[in-house]
Design a protein around this motif. Structure first.
Motif, PDB file in Angstrom:
ATOM      1  N   ALA A   1     -27.130  21.336 -68.143  1.00  0.00           N
ATOM      2  CA  ALA A   1     -26.757  20.182 -67.337  1.00  0.00           C
ATOM      3  C   ALA A   1     -27.581  18.990 -67.781  1.00  0.00           C
ATOM      4  CB  ALA A   1     -26.993  20.467 -65.852  1.00  0.00           C
ATOM      5  N   ARG A   2     -27.159  17.794 -67.361  1.00  0.00           N
ATOM      6  CA  ARG A   2     -27.898  16.584 -67.733  1.00  0.00           C
ATOM      7  C   ARG A   2     -27.797  15.553 -66.618  1.00  0.00           C
ATOM      8  NH1 ARG A   2     -27.144  14.780 -73.730  1.00  0.00           N
ATOM      9  NH2 ARG A   2     -28.352  16.718 -73.861  1.00  0.00           N
ATOM     10  N   TYR A   3     -28.915  14.884 -66.374  1.00  0.00           N
ATOM     11  CA  TYR A   3     -28.936  13.744 -65.455  1.00  0.00           C
ATOM     12  C   TYR A   3     -28.388  12.530 -66.184  1.00  0.00           C
ATOM     13  CZ  TYR A   3     -30.911  10.067 -62.450  1.00  0.00           C
ATOM     14  OH  TYR A   3     -31.080   8.972 -61.640  1.00  0.00           O
ATOM     15  N   THR A   4     -27.469  11.805 -65.553  1.00  0.00           N
ATOM     16  CA  THR A   4     -26.874  10.642 -66.186  1.00  0.00           C
ATOM     17  C   THR A   4     -26.425   9.662 -65.114  1.00  0.00           C
ATOM     18  OG1 THR A   4     -25.277   9.919 -67.866  1.00  0.00           O
ATOM     19  CG2 THR A   4     -24.551  11.642 -66.334  1.00  0.00           C
ATOM     20  N   MET A   5     -25.681   8.657 -65.512  1.00  0.00           N
ATOM     21  CA  MET A   5     -25.211   7.630 -64.584  1.00  0.00           C
ATOM     22  C   MET A   5     -23.803   7.190 -64.949  1.00  0.00           C
ATOM     23  SD  MET A   5     -28.547   5.203 -64.123  1.00  0.00           S
ATOM     24  CE  MET A   5     -30.042   5.859 -63.362  1.00  0.00           C
ATOM     25  N   ILE A   6     -23.093   6.684 -63.964  1.00  0.00           N
ATOM     26  CA  ILE A   6     -21.836   5.996 -64.197  1.00  0.00           C
ATOM     27  C   ILE A   6     -22.072   4.539 -63.821  1.00  0.00           C
ATOM     28  CG2 ILE A   6     -20.924   6.666 -61.902  1.00  0.00           C
ATOM     29  CD1 ILE A   6     -18.121   6.701 -63.274  1.00  0.00           C
ATOM     30  N   LEU A   7     -21.751   3.656 -64.754  1.00  0.00           N
ATOM     31  CA  LEU A   7     -22.083   2.250 -64.628  1.00  0.00           C
ATOM     32  C   LEU A   7     -20.840   1.402 -64.413  1.00  0.00           C
ATOM     33  CD1 LEU A   7     -24.620   1.973 -67.599  1.00  0.00           C
ATOM     34  CD2 LEU A   7     -25.096   2.583 -65.211  1.00  0.00           C
ATOM     35  N   ALA A   8     -21.025   0.261 -63.734  1.00  0.00           N
ATOM     36  CA  ALA A   8     -19.984  -0.748 -63.632  1.00  0.00           C
ATOM     37  C   ALA A   8     -19.904  -1.502 -64.955  1.00  0.00           C
ATOM     38  CB  ALA A   8     -20.287  -1.695 -62.475  1.00  0.00           C
ATOM     39  N   GLU A   9     -18.888  -2.331 -65.102  1.00  0.00           N
ATOM     40  CA  GLU A   9     -18.691  -3.057 -66.356  1.00  0.00           C
ATOM     41  C   GLU A   9     -19.914  -3.886 -66.744  1.00  0.00           C
ATOM     42  OE1 GLU A   9     -16.253  -2.994 -68.497  1.00  0.00           O
ATOM     43  OE2 GLU A   9     -14.660  -1.916 -67.455  1.00  0.00           O
ATOM     44  N   ASP A  10     -20.633  -4.431 -65.753  1.00  0.00           N
ATOM     45  CA  ASP A  10     -21.784  -5.278 -66.045  1.00  0.00           C
ATOM     46  C   ASP A  10     -23.084  -4.496 -66.197  1.00  0.00           C
ATOM     47  OD1 ASP A  10     -22.296  -4.528 -63.452  1.00  0.00           O
ATOM     48  OD2 ASP A  10     -22.517  -6.567 -62.664  1.00  0.00           O
ATOM     49  N   GLY A  11     -23.015  -3.171 -66.144  1.00  0.00           N
ATOM     50  CA  GLY A  11     -24.191  -2.330 -66.303  1.00  0.00           C
ATOM     51  C   GLY A  11     -24.839  -1.892 -65.010  1.00  0.00           C
ATOM     52  N   GLY A  12     -24.413  -2.457 -63.869  1.00  0.00           N
ATOM     53  CA  GLY A  12     -24.937  -2.016 -62.585  1.00  0.00           C
ATOM     54  C   GLY A  12     -24.575  -0.567 -62.318  1.00  0.00           C
ATOM     55  N   ILE A  13     -25.396   0.102 -61.526  1.00  0.00           N
ATOM     56  CA  ILE A  13     -25.248   1.548 -61.324  1.00  0.00           C
ATOM     57  C   ILE A  13     -24.284   1.835 -60.184  1.00  0.00           C
ATOM     58  CG2 ILE A  13     -26.469   3.696 -60.803  1.00  0.00           C
ATOM     59  CD1 ILE A  13     -29.029   2.253 -61.918  1.00  0.00           C
ATOM     60  N   ILE A  14     -23.165   2.483 -60.500  1.00  0.00           N
ATOM     61  CA  ILE A  14     -22.238   2.958 -59.470  1.00  0.00           C
ATOM     62  C   ILE A  14     -22.816   4.187 -58.790  1.00  0.00           C
ATOM     63  CG2 ILE A  14     -19.931   3.939 -59.053  1.00  0.00           C
ATOM     64  CD1 ILE A  14     -18.907   2.237 -61.367  1.00  0.00           C
ATOM     65  N   ASP A  15     -23.412   5.075 -59.588  1.00  0.00           N
ATOM     66  CA  ASP A  15     -24.044   6.275 -59.038  1.00  0.00           C
ATOM     67  C   ASP A  15     -24.867   6.950 -60.125  1.00  0.00           C
ATOM     68  OD1 ASP A  15     -24.667   8.052 -57.034  1.00  0.00           O
ATOM     69  OD2 ASP A  15     -22.826   9.228 -57.192  1.00  0.00           O
ATOM     70  N   ASP A  16     -25.859   7.719 -59.698  1.00  0.00           N
ATOM     71  CA  ASP A  16     -26.527   8.622 -60.635  1.00  0.00           C
ATOM     72  C   ASP A  16     -25.969  10.011 -60.393  1.00  0.00           C
ATOM     73  OD1 ASP A  16     -27.902   8.719 -58.150  1.00  0.00           O
ATOM     74  OD2 ASP A  16     -29.763   9.350 -59.095  1.00  0.00           O
ATOM     75  N   LEU A  17     -25.826  10.775 -61.458  1.00  0.00           N
ATOM     76  CA  LEU A  17     -25.056  12.018 -61.447  1.00  0.00           C
ATOM     77  C   LEU A  17     -25.814  13.128 -62.158  1.00  0.00           C
ATOM     78  CD1 LEU A  17     -21.814  10.405 -62.958  1.00  0.00           C
ATOM     79  CD2 LEU A  17     -22.223  10.757 -60.513  1.00  0.00           C
ATOM     80  N   ILE A  18     -25.404  14.360 -61.887  1.00  0.00           N
ATOM     81  CA  ILE A  18     -25.739  15.483 -62.760  1.00  0.00           C
ATOM     82  C   ILE A  18     -24.425  16.064 -63.264  1.00  0.00           C
ATOM     83  CG2 ILE A  18     -26.774  17.768 -62.941  1.00  0.00           C
ATOM     84  CD1 ILE A  18     -28.844  16.951 -60.941  1.00  0.00           C
ATOM     85  N   VAL A  19     -24.341  16.254 -64.575  1.00  0.00           N
ATOM     86  CA  VAL A  19     -23.137  16.798 -65.210  1.00  0.00           C
ATOM     87  C   VAL A  19     -23.466  18.162 -65.792  1.00  0.00           C
ATOM     88  CG1 VAL A  19     -21.389  16.476 -66.990  1.00  0.00           C
ATOM     89  CG2 VAL A  19     -22.248  14.490 -65.720  1.00  0.00           C
ATOM     90  N   TYR A  20     -22.692  19.173 -65.400  1.00  0.00           N
ATOM     91  CA  TYR A  20     -22.835  20.538 -65.911  1.00  0.00           C
ATOM     92  C   TYR A  20     -21.702  20.815 -66.892  1.00  0.00           C
ATOM     93  CZ  TYR A  20     -25.777  21.109 -61.767  1.00  0.00           C
ATOM     94  OH  TYR A  20     -26.745  20.962 -60.809  1.00  0.00           O
ATOM     95  N   ARG A  21     -22.043  21.380 -68.048  1.00  0.00           N
ATOM     96  CA  ARG A  21     -20.993  21.788 -68.980  1.00  0.00           C
ATOM     97  C   ARG A  21     -20.661  23.247 -68.701  1.00  0.00           C
ATOM     98  NH1 ARG A  21     -20.314  19.790 -75.161  1.00  0.00           N
ATOM     99  NH2 ARG A  21     -18.069  20.213 -75.287  1.00  0.00           N
ATOM    100  N   LEU A  22     -19.481  23.471 -68.144  1.00  0.00           N
ATOM    101  CA  LEU A  22     -19.054  24.813 -67.754  1.00  0.00           C
ATOM    102  C   LEU A  22     -18.430  25.574 -68.916  1.00  0.00           C
ATOM    103  CD1 LEU A  22     -17.414  24.000 -64.288  1.00  0.00           C
ATOM    104  CD2 LEU A  22     -19.808  24.544 -64.793  1.00  0.00           C
ATOM    105  N   ALA A  23     -17.743  24.847 -69.804  1.00  0.00           N
ATOM    106  CA  ALA A  23     -17.080  25.434 -70.968  1.00  0.00           C
ATOM    107  C   ALA A  23     -16.923  24.314 -71.993  1.00  0.00           C
ATOM    108  CB  ALA A  23     -15.722  26.027 -70.590  1.00  0.00           C
ATOM    109  N   ASP A  24     -16.339  24.647 -73.139  1.00  0.00           N
ATOM    110  CA  ASP A  24     -16.237  23.648 -74.205  1.00  0.00           C
ATOM    111  C   ASP A  24     -15.587  22.356 -73.713  1.00  0.00           C
ATOM    112  OD1 ASP A  24     -17.478  25.255 -76.027  1.00  0.00           O
ATOM    113  OD2 ASP A  24     -15.640  25.925 -77.022  1.00  0.00           O
ATOM    114  N   HIS A  25     -14.547  22.483 -72.896  1.00  0.00           N
ATOM    115  CA  HIS A  25     -13.799  21.308 -72.456  1.00  0.00           C
ATOM    116  C   HIS A  25     -13.764  21.174 -70.937  1.00  0.00           C
ATOM    117  CE1 HIS A  25     -12.061  22.372 -76.484  1.00  0.00           C
ATOM    118  NE2 HIS A  25     -12.430  21.123 -76.681  1.00  0.00           N
TER     119      HIS A  25
END
Length: 371
Positions: free
Chosen positions: A91-115
């Motif tokens: 898994a990895r800590y990351t963020m989803i950003l608005a167009e101007d770079g502001g933070i919409i949210d901070d997230l954790i993304v888990y890779r469950l399988a290749d896709h």
């Protein structure tokens, strides 16, 4: 986590609400959810996590599935991190950003399988994250599905967490074995015949696991963990302890340290954007002169709270975003957004209702576990 409530006028409840009521929890509205703030005392629950273990209901968090042949490329475009580089089982800590770079949210993304990926979003931001991902998936062979209503999420945190999980009845078919699941790794298992995901992640600065289980199994898993952990000092813990724990660990809270008005570098999180990465939504120019996040430590027992001013002499140079009297360290600590030229100043002060409390900039985190 954040304080953006869903449209409903009544706060939502998690699948474990009756369990919390039976344990005598006090509740608060958090991000549009009625959540346990404490069961006994904030201090007792905080110290239990540092010394043994605490069990948190974090089912207000959002679970969003992203699947499809182009899911890795899509998430590289939609999020700030190098998502396609995450190995399966990690898994990895990351963020989803608005167009101007502001933070919409901070997230954790888990890779469950290749896709196939699981995106964990903060409570009141789940709709905003799902909407942004859905808008950005156009043109990619991938689907975005909010599965939050199908799952419950529990956090077992503290030095005894692994022992407790190993002794919890009903958990079987674990792969890999618990000791082999490293920090920001996950394993699959079953609980009473239903799928269970165990991730070595958390929001307390301690070792621990977050457990994703179908809604129908949530209460049984909650009770099984509490029963198995009784001999190890496990207690149910609420949002008050969770907040002081994450503050000691220097972890940001959406709506306090993170917001649409803050870009990752301001919060000391520029590392979420890999060096040289381009072409993602939210790619932005630096913001010279923008406030930066610092840790502040003070003496005594009076703590600065969110919104209190930070001063250098008579000049207001920033604002506290989170603050508390640290239960572990025994003195006041705070996170603050301050002017860049004050980030290394030796002579700052926090204004506490008209009284200036001397404070010094200190490296984060305030607390780090030994192992």
């Amino acid at each position: 986590m954040d304080h953006l409530a869903p449209p409903s006028s009544e706060p939502l409840t998690t699948p474990l609400h009756q369990e919390h009521e039976a344990l005598g929890a006090s509740f608060t509205d958090f991000g549009g959810w009625l959540m346990p703030v404490r069961y006994t005392s904030d201090l007792a629950e905080h110290h239990a996590v540092r010394r043994a273990a605490g069990l948190f209901d974090i089912s207000h968090m959002g679970e969003i599935l992203v699947d499809g042949d182009e899911a890795p490329a899509f998430l590289d475009r939609a999020l700030a991190g190098a998502i396609s580089a995450i190995p399966v089982g990690r898994a990895r800590y990351t963020m989803i950003l608005a167009e101007d770079g502001g933070i919409i949210d901070d997230l954790i993304v888990y890779r469950l399988a290749d896709h196939e990926f699981l995106v964990i979003a903060n409570a009141g931001n789940t709709r905003a994250v799902t909407r942004a991902l859905t808008d950005r998936v156009a043109g990619f062979d991938a689907i975005v599905e909010d599965q939050s209503e199908d799952h419950a999420l529990l956090a077992l945190q503290g030095p005894a967490a692994e022992w407790i999980l190993s002794e919890t009845p009903g958990i079987s078919e674990l792969s890999p074995a618990l000791p082999e699941i490293r920090n920001y790794g996950w394993g699959s298992a079953s609980f009473e015949g239903e799928p269970l995901l165990l991730a070595r992640t958390g929001y307390t600065g301690e070792d621990g696991f977050e457990l994703l289980v179908p809604v129908g199994q949530a209460a049984a898993l909650w009770r099984a963990l509490l029963a198995a952990g009784e001999a190890h000092g496990l207690v149910p813990a609420g949002l008050a302890a969770r907040d002081t724990l994450r503050l000691e660990a220097g972890m940001p809270l959406y709506g306090h340290e993170l917001s649409r008005d803050v870009v990752p570098a301001q919060a000391g999180l520029g590392r979420v954007i890999p060096a040289g990465k381009t072409g993602f939504v939210g790619e932005h120019e630096p913001r010279p002169g923008a406030p930066v996040l610092v840790g502040l430590a003070a003496e005594g027992r009076r703590a600065g709270r969110a919104g209190y001013g930070v001063y250098r002499g008579d000049e207001r140079v920033g604002e506290i975003t989170s603050g508390a009297l640290s239960p572990t360290l025994g003195h006041p600590i705070a996170l603050a957004l301050v002017d860049p030229d004050a980030a290394d100043a030796p002579d700052l002060a926090i204004d506490i209702r008209g009284t200036r409390l001397p404070a010094s900039v200190t490296a984060l985190p305030f607390y780090r576990r030994n192992s």
